[in-house]
Design an enzyme around this catalytic site. Structure first.
Site, PDB file in Angstrom:
ATOM      1  N   ASN A  10       0.374  -8.480   2.543  1.00  0.00           N
ATOM      2  CA  ASN A  10       1.695  -8.642   3.146  1.00  0.00           C
ATOM      3  C   ASN A  10       1.435  -8.728   4.727  1.00  0.00           C
ATOM      4  O   ASN A  10       1.445  -7.487   5.130  1.00  0.00           O
ATOM      5  CB  ASN A  10       2.763  -7.963   2.613  1.00  0.00           C
ATOM      6  CG  ASN A  10       4.263  -8.233   3.222  1.00  0.00           C
ATOM      7  OD1 ASN A  10       4.381  -9.096   4.025  1.00  0.00           O
ATOM      8  ND2 ASN A  10       4.833  -7.156   3.082  1.00  0.00           N
ATOM      9  N   LYS A  12       3.621  -9.398   6.888  1.00  0.00           N
ATOM     10  CA  LYS A  12       4.643  -9.296   7.649  1.00  0.00           C
ATOM     11  C   LYS A  12       5.238 -10.026   8.757  1.00  0.00           C
ATOM     12  O   LYS A  12       4.440 -11.412   8.744  1.00  0.00           O
ATOM     13  CB  LYS A  12       4.897  -7.501   8.041  1.00  0.00           C
ATOM     14  CG  LYS A  12       4.732  -6.711   6.812  1.00  0.00           C
ATOM     15  CD  LYS A  12       5.078  -5.330   6.892  1.00  0.00           C
ATOM     16  CE  LYS A  12       4.534  -4.598   5.763  1.00  0.00           C
ATOM     17  NZ  LYS A  12       5.034  -3.193   5.700  1.00  0.00           N
ATOM     18  N   HIS A  97      11.621  -6.953  -0.901  1.00  0.00           N
ATOM     19  CA  HIS A  97      10.685  -5.870  -0.216  1.00  0.00           C
ATOM     20  C   HIS A  97      11.899  -4.970   0.492  1.00  0.00           C
ATOM     21  O   HIS A  97      13.137  -5.392   0.902  1.00  0.00           O
ATOM     22  CB  HIS A  97      10.070  -6.655   0.939  1.00  0.00           C
ATOM     23  CG  HIS A  97       8.943  -5.596   1.474  1.00  0.00           C
ATOM     24  ND1 HIS A  97       9.336  -4.683   2.641  1.00  0.00           N
ATOM     25  CD2 HIS A  97       7.588  -5.659   1.279  1.00  0.00           C
ATOM     26  CE1 HIS A  97       8.249  -4.227   2.828  1.00  0.00           C
ATOM     27  NE2 HIS A  97       7.209  -4.542   2.232  1.00  0.00           N
ATOM     28  N   GLU A  99      11.932  -3.624   3.179  1.00  0.00           N
ATOM     29  CA  GLU A  99      12.335  -3.787   4.565  1.00  0.00           C
ATOM     30  C   GLU A  99      13.458  -5.102   4.604  1.00  0.00           C
ATOM     31  O   GLU A  99      14.190  -4.903   5.576  1.00  0.00           O
ATOM     32  CB  GLU A  99      11.050  -4.456   5.294  1.00  0.00           C
ATOM     33  CG  GLU A  99      10.237  -3.288   5.830  1.00  0.00           C
ATOM     34  CD  GLU A  99       8.567  -3.582   5.981  1.00  0.00           C
ATOM     35  OE1 GLU A  99       8.476  -4.881   6.220  1.00  0.00           O
ATOM     36  OE2 GLU A  99       7.976  -2.694   6.040  1.00  0.00           O
ATOM     37  N   GLU A 167       6.749   0.242  -4.742  1.00  0.00           N
ATOM     38  CA  GLU A 167       6.380   0.594  -3.318  1.00  0.00           C
ATOM     39  C   GLU A 167       7.551   1.633  -2.644  1.00  0.00           C
ATOM     40  O   GLU A 167       8.669   1.394  -2.259  1.00  0.00           O
ATOM     41  CB  GLU A 167       6.611  -0.623  -2.144  1.00  0.00           C
ATOM     42  CG  GLU A 167       5.549  -1.520  -2.590  1.00  0.00           C
ATOM     43  CD  GLU A 167       5.426  -2.544  -1.412  1.00  0.00           C
ATOM     44  OE1 GLU A 167       4.179  -2.617  -1.183  1.00  0.00           O
ATOM     45  OE2 GLU A 167       6.170  -3.039  -0.620  1.00  0.00           O
ATOM     46  N   GLY A 173       3.984   2.071   5.440  1.00  0.00           N
ATOM     47  CA  GLY A 173       3.809   1.742   7.011  1.00  0.00           C
ATOM     48  C   GLY A 173       3.671   3.356   7.609  1.00  0.00           C
ATOM     49  O   GLY A 173       3.728   3.360   8.902  1.00  0.00           O
ATOM     50  N   SER A 213       0.909   2.239   2.056  1.00  0.00           N
ATOM     51  CA  SER A 213      -0.334   2.813   2.925  1.00  0.00           C
ATOM     52  C   SER A 213      -1.597   2.772   2.080  1.00  0.00           C
ATOM     53  O   SER A 213      -2.474   3.873   2.237  1.00  0.00           O
ATOM     54  CB  SER A 213       0.012   4.308   3.389  1.00  0.00           C
ATOM     55  OG  SER A 213       1.231   4.336   3.886  1.00  0.00           O
TER      56      SER A 213
END
Ligand code: PEP
Length: 252
Positions: A10, A12, A97, A99, A167, A173, A213
């Site tokens: 991904n 992003k 996701h 985010e 996730e 991240g 991560s």
């Protein structure tokens, strides 16, 4: 027969130029050795999809989108539809996701996106995962609620056409990775939840990925002992060598 493993990168909001996106694609494409058991995909930004696909050429690397509109076409300014993605030969689409959920995407929106993706033959990679881990294990009920929301709109035949990516938000991240034991526990939990909602043979057909991560240094252990069917990789997918090392770790 060995199960199929998925490794999806991904990208992003990276890289910042088309030139760099094509360069990264060229590096990954050159270094990747395809095999029948592994599905590899990269998810560039929308603006880079066409050129990335062209650069991949006939190499067995799929292209994923990072999101999709709930509607196939019409007056929805700024959106990108499943029909448009299909037209660009996109195969997968990341949905829900964390985010995007942080920007207000609800379970209801996620449900609509899954349905529109399936309708136009895109494979949804549906993200779930808790914000924090509590010692009592309440995060399991949170994840169960997310799975139930997904399952409530999918028949047994449809759930077999999606990929679920666990996730945990605290690991995305941040450099904090779930341990292989945590990942294994979650894999067993997801499998048993899907078995209760459908049945065992159906649950066994749903690929379960881990994301958060994942790096070249931890991929082997997470894959060997975590029991998932592969990885959704963010930061480490932006360096071709690291991404290839992660893919190779899933083959060992
Ligand atoms: C992601 O955002 O899907 C992700 C897994 O990111 P990272 O690997 O950078 O934690």
């Amino acid at each position: 027969m060995k199960k199929t493993t998925f490794v999806i990168g991904n990208w992003k909001l990276n890289p910042s130029s088309l030139t760099d996106a094509v360069k990264l694609t060229a590096e990954v494409t050159k270094k990747y050795k395809a095999d029948e058991q592994t599905v590899v995909a990269v998810a560039p930004g929308y603006l880079h999809i066409a050129d990335v696909t062209k650069k991949i050429g006939r190499k067995a690397i799929a292209v994923a989108a990072q999101d999709v509109a709930t509607e196939p076409m019409g007056p929805f300014t700024g959106e990108v539809s499943a029909l448009q993605l299909r037209d660009l030969k996109v195969s997968f689409v990341i949905i829900g996701h964390s985010e995007r959920r942080a920007m207000g995407e609800t379970d209801e929106i996620v449900q609509k996106k899954i349905q529109v993706a399936l309708k136009y033959n895109l494979i949804p990679v549906i993200c779930i995962g808790e914000k924090d881990r509590d010692a009592k294990g309440d995060f399991y009920s949170f994840v169960e609620k997310q799975i139930k929301a997904i399952a409530s709109v999918l028949t047994a035949a449809q759930i077999k056409k999606v990929v679920i990516a666990y996730e945990p938000i605290w690991a995305i991240g941040t450099g904090k990775t779930a341990t292989a034991a945590d990942v294994k526990e979650m894999q067993l939990f997801l499998f048993s939840t899907l078995t209760k909602l459908y049945d065992r043979p159906t649950a066994a057909k749903v690929p379960l990925l881990y994301g958060g991560s994942v790096k070249k240094e931890n991929a082997l252990e997470l894959h060997k002992d975590g029991g998932m069917d592969g990885f959704l990789v963010g930061g480490a997918s932006l360096k071709a060598d690291d991404f290839i090392s992660i893919i190779n770790a899933t083959k060992r």
